[in-house]
Design a protein around this motif. Sequence first.
Motif, PDB file in Angstrom:
ATOM      1  N   LYS A  24       2.748  -1.270 -20.416  1.00  0.00           N
ATOM      2  CA  LYS A  24       1.645  -2.159 -20.779  1.00  0.00           C
ATOM      3  C   LYS A  24       0.639  -2.189 -19.628  1.00  0.00           C
ATOM      4  N   GLU A  25      -0.453  -1.483 -19.806  1.00  0.00           N
ATOM      5  CA  GLU A  25      -1.480  -1.435 -18.772  1.00  0.00           C
ATOM      6  C   GLU A  25      -2.679  -2.227 -19.240  1.00  0.00           C
ATOM      7  N   GLU A  26      -3.144  -3.129 -18.407  1.00  0.00           N
ATOM      8  CA  GLU A  26      -4.239  -4.012 -18.776  1.00  0.00           C
ATOM      9  C   GLU A  26      -5.595  -3.447 -18.394  1.00  0.00           C
ATOM     10  N   GLU A  27      -5.631  -2.462 -17.550  1.00  0.00           N
ATOM     11  CA  GLU A  27      -6.867  -1.968 -16.993  1.00  0.00           C
ATOM     12  C   GLU A  27      -6.835  -0.448 -17.006  1.00  0.00           C
ATOM     13  N   PHE A  28      -8.012   0.177 -17.068  1.00  0.00           N
ATOM     14  CA  PHE A  28      -8.097   1.628 -17.057  1.00  0.00           C
ATOM     15  C   PHE A  28      -7.483   2.165 -15.770  1.00  0.00           C
ATOM     16  N   GLU A  29      -6.549   3.078 -15.911  1.00  0.00           N
ATOM     17  CA  GLU A  29      -5.799   3.590 -14.770  1.00  0.00           C
ATOM     18  C   GLU A  29      -5.750   5.109 -14.857  1.00  0.00           C
ATOM     19  N   ILE A  30      -5.969   5.784 -13.739  1.00  0.00           N
ATOM     20  CA  ILE A  30      -5.977   7.246 -13.703  1.00  0.00           C
ATOM     21  C   ILE A  30      -4.766   7.721 -12.909  1.00  0.00           C
ATOM     22  N   LEU A  31      -3.915   8.514 -13.531  1.00  0.00           N
ATOM     23  CA  LEU A  31      -2.747   9.067 -12.850  1.00  0.00           C
ATOM     24  C   LEU A  31      -3.199  10.213 -11.948  1.00  0.00           C
ATOM     25  N   LYS A  32      -2.834  10.148 -10.675  1.00  0.00           N
ATOM     26  CA  LYS A  32      -3.214  11.176  -9.712  1.00  0.00           C
ATOM     27  C   LYS A  32      -2.040  12.063  -9.308  1.00  0.00           C
ATOM     28  N   LEU A  33      -0.849  11.498  -9.228  1.00  0.00           N
ATOM     29  CA  LEU A  33       0.319  12.274  -8.809  1.00  0.00           C
ATOM     30  C   LEU A  33       1.582  11.560  -9.274  1.00  0.00           C
ATOM     31  N   GLY A  72      -9.968   1.237 -10.309  1.00  0.00           N
ATOM     32  CA  GLY A  72     -11.157   0.767  -9.593  1.00  0.00           C
ATOM     33  C   GLY A  72     -11.246   1.387  -8.213  1.00  0.00           C
ATOM     34  N   ASP A  73     -11.329   0.533  -7.195  1.00  0.00           N
ATOM     35  CA  ASP A  73     -11.473   1.005  -5.809  1.00  0.00           C
ATOM     36  C   ASP A  73     -10.145   1.091  -5.068  1.00  0.00           C
ATOM     37  N   TYR A  74      -9.023   0.956  -5.787  1.00  0.00           N
ATOM     38  CA  TYR A  74      -7.717   0.938  -5.139  1.00  0.00           C
ATOM     39  C   TYR A  74      -6.791   1.994  -5.705  1.00  0.00           C
ATOM     40  N   MET A  75      -5.898   2.474  -4.837  1.00  0.00           N
ATOM     41  CA  MET A  75      -4.831   3.359  -5.267  1.00  0.00           C
ATOM     42  C   MET A  75      -3.534   2.562  -5.255  1.00  0.00           C
ATOM     43  N   PHE A  76      -2.807   2.648  -6.355  1.00  0.00           N
ATOM     44  CA  PHE A  76      -1.515   1.975  -6.498  1.00  0.00           C
ATOM     45  C   PHE A  76      -0.439   3.050  -6.415  1.00  0.00           C
ATOM     46  N   ILE A  77       0.503   2.859  -5.490  1.00  0.00           N
ATOM     47  CA  ILE A  77       1.616   3.797  -5.338  1.00  0.00           C
ATOM     48  C   ILE A  77       2.873   3.041  -5.770  1.00  0.00           C
ATOM     49  N   TYR A  78       3.324   3.363  -6.975  1.00  0.00           N
ATOM     50  CA  TYR A  78       4.485   2.683  -7.560  1.00  0.00           C
ATOM     51  C   TYR A  78       5.748   3.494  -7.282  1.00  0.00           C
ATOM     52  N   THR A  85      10.778   0.037 -14.354  1.00  0.00           N
ATOM     53  CA  THR A  85      10.279  -1.171 -13.705  1.00  0.00           C
ATOM     54  C   THR A  85       9.947  -0.827 -12.259  1.00  0.00           C
ATOM     55  N   ILE A  86       9.167  -1.679 -11.627  1.00  0.00           N
ATOM     56  CA  ILE A  86       8.703  -1.403 -10.265  1.00  0.00           C
ATOM     57  C   ILE A  86       9.753  -1.829  -9.245  1.00  0.00           C
ATOM     58  N   PHE A  87      10.102  -0.916  -8.343  1.00  0.00           N
ATOM     59  CA  PHE A  87      10.982  -1.230  -7.219  1.00  0.00           C
ATOM     60  C   PHE A  87      10.134  -1.838  -6.095  1.00  0.00           C
ATOM     61  N   ILE A  88       9.128  -1.106  -5.630  1.00  0.00           N
ATOM     62  CA  ILE A  88       8.120  -1.603  -4.688  1.00  0.00           C
ATOM     63  C   ILE A  88       6.790  -0.959  -5.072  1.00  0.00           C
ATOM     64  N   VAL A  89       5.698  -1.537  -4.574  1.00  0.00           N
ATOM     65  CA  VAL A  89       4.367  -0.977  -4.825  1.00  0.00           C
ATOM     66  C   VAL A  89       3.543  -1.096  -3.546  1.00  0.00           C
ATOM     67  N   SER A  90       2.775  -0.045  -3.272  1.00  0.00           N
ATOM     68  CA  SER A  90       1.832  -0.060  -2.167  1.00  0.00           C
ATOM     69  C   SER A  90       0.439   0.027  -2.766  1.00  0.00           C
ATOM     70  N   ILE A  91      -0.454  -0.819  -2.303  1.00  0.00           N
ATOM     71  CA  ILE A  91      -1.819  -0.858  -2.810  1.00  0.00           C
ATOM     72  C   ILE A  91      -2.731  -0.574  -1.633  1.00  0.00           C
ATOM     73  N   VAL A  92      -3.487   0.520  -1.719  1.00  0.00           N
ATOM     74  CA  VAL A  92      -4.334   0.920  -0.601  1.00  0.00           C
ATOM     75  C   VAL A  92      -5.773   1.099  -1.068  1.00  0.00           C
ATOM     76  N   ASP A  93      -6.700   0.868  -0.145  1.00  0.00           N
ATOM     77  CA  ASP A  93      -8.091   1.170  -0.416  1.00  0.00           C
ATOM     78  C   ASP A  93      -8.412   2.506   0.258  1.00  0.00           C
ATOM     79  N   TYR A  94      -9.692   2.842   0.362  1.00  0.00           N
ATOM     80  CA  TYR A  94     -10.024   4.154   0.922  1.00  0.00           C
ATOM     81  C   TYR A  94      -9.610   4.284   2.383  1.00  0.00           C
ATOM     82  N   ASN A  95      -9.390   3.183   3.085  1.00  0.00           N
ATOM     83  CA  ASN A  95      -8.863   3.219   4.459  1.00  0.00           C
ATOM     84  C   ASN A  95      -7.341   3.185   4.427  1.00  0.00           C
TER      85      ASN A  95
END
Length: 190
Positions: A24-33, A72-78, A85-95
């Motif tokens: 269930k994704e609430e927002e447009f999300e682009i799979l990168k890897l 959006g402007d963030y990368m989510f690493i699930y 289900t999610i074990f941990i998640v890292s949320i990073v911006d361009y830095n």
Amino acid sequence: MESNKEDDSHMKQFNIDYTKDMEKEEEFEILKLKDQNVHVFELPPMSSAKGHVASEFQKLIFKGTMKMTVKGDYMFIYFLNPNNTIFIVSIVDYNYEKYILPTDSSRYFSIKAMNPEGVANWYGLAFKQRNPAFDFKKTLMDFKEQYLFEKKLKENEGKEYQPKYDFSLGVKKKQENKTNNLSKFKFGNK
């Protein structure tokens, strides 16, 4: 580099709900890897400013799938459990360099991530082979490059593009030659 208030507030602003299914994704999300064979380790507190070293990756706490997406402007690493289900998640911006640090090996990284309780901490991320580790680094670099490119486009929006050099193929004014320039050259024995 232990967890500080700025990093914690960065992670908490996303209000991750771990009870929701990843389907269930609430927002447009682009799979990168997506990599199905990553290892996550519990790390001790950093003992020096250099960060963690690969020899500290002792206690394996997760083995499974990593999914990198952009919202959006963030990368989510699930890091996903077998039941998706999610074990941990890292949320990073361009830095991303603030949240993902290389170690003394090309296959190991220290990564700032949030656990299901919402607490940010450093974890060890390891790849068995160099190619997936390279893909991970390249995905992060591409994300940063794309972000900066789009930011520059937004800044220049509405401005007319002016090329640095004129490479046009338009007709140039031809210089007329009134004298015969060949007369100054001697041909043969004359």
